[in-house]
Design an enzyme around this catalytic site. Structure first.
Site, PDB file in Angstrom:
ATOM      1  CD  GLU A  98      67.923 -35.246  11.934  1.00  0.00           C
ATOM      2  OE1 GLU A  98      67.952 -35.539  13.169  1.00  0.00           O
ATOM      3  OE2 GLU A  98      68.371 -34.358  11.496  1.00  0.00           O
ATOM      4  CD  GLU A 102      59.738 -29.101   8.461  1.00  0.00           C
ATOM      5  OE1 GLU A 102      60.339 -29.118   9.377  1.00  0.00           O
ATOM      6  OE2 GLU A 102      58.726 -28.832   9.392  1.00  0.00           O
TER       7      GLU A 102
END
Ligand code: IMP
Ligand code: MG
Length: 179
Positions: A98, A102
């Protein structure tokens, strides 16, 4: 394009150093395993191509495309599978690649889906981590760099689909969002 940036957080050299170091660790950890790398489109593409060059063991790659973001700077919490893997991952040692972790909403959904496919192991490598923003119960085993809670672009990361082609990572000037 450079003029739109407020500050550079990671230079090209910083990113290369991270790829070399993560590659070294992953080479150790996946020696003799059946490594299957899953890149999450589109943000992870630049990181994936640089990182896998430094993983010195046999591996396969595939991609998934999910949408959790709808053009703005805030995640909506909804994840939709736009493109699934084209091969079976049963018994494989799966490594999700990735760009940024977040809230974790995206990766939480993806890991639950992939874990249900009887993989041998499942881990996450993320170039960037914003731990202060986490909502879902998920962490990446391998993290390139922890960054503050700021919206960043470049090296795959976009703002409204732009800036992915910047070779480094930075923050945008406030007036860019005002447009
Ligand atoms: P999460 O589901 O909130 O963890 O969001 C993950 C996805 O949101 C990433 O794959 C990115 O596509 C996007 N994202 C999160 N933070 C940023 C950022 O600072 N810049 C650009 N995209 C971001
Ligand atoms: Mg993404």
């Amino acid at each position: 394009m450079k003029n739109d940036l407020k500050e550079i957080l990671l230079t090209e050299q910083d990113i290369q150093d991270i790829c070399v170091e993560l590659g070294r660790v992953l080479t150790e950890d996946y020696k003799g395993k059946d490594l299957f790398c899953v890149g999450i489109l589109k943000g992870s593409v630049l990181f994936m191509t640089d990182l896998i060059k430094h993983i010195d063991t046999h591996l396969s790659i595939d991609f998934m495309d999910v949408s959790s973001y709808h053009g703005g700077t805030e995640s909506t919490g909804e994840v939709q599978i736009l493109k699934d893997l084209s091969t079976s991952i049963e018994n494989k040692d799966v490594l999700i690649i990735e760009d940024i972790l977040e809230t974790g909403t995206t990766l939480k959904s993806i890991t639950e889906l992939l874990e249900s496919r009887r993989v041998n192991s499942l881990e996450i490598v993320t170039l960037l981590d914003k731990p202060n923003r986490r909502k879902a119960d998920i962490e990446a085993k391998y993290v390139g760099k922890v960054i503050p809670d700021e919206f960043v672009v470049g090296y795959g990361l976009d703002y409204q689909e732009k800036y992915r082609n910047l070779p480094y990572i930075g923050t945008l000037k406030p007036e860019i969002y005002a447009h």
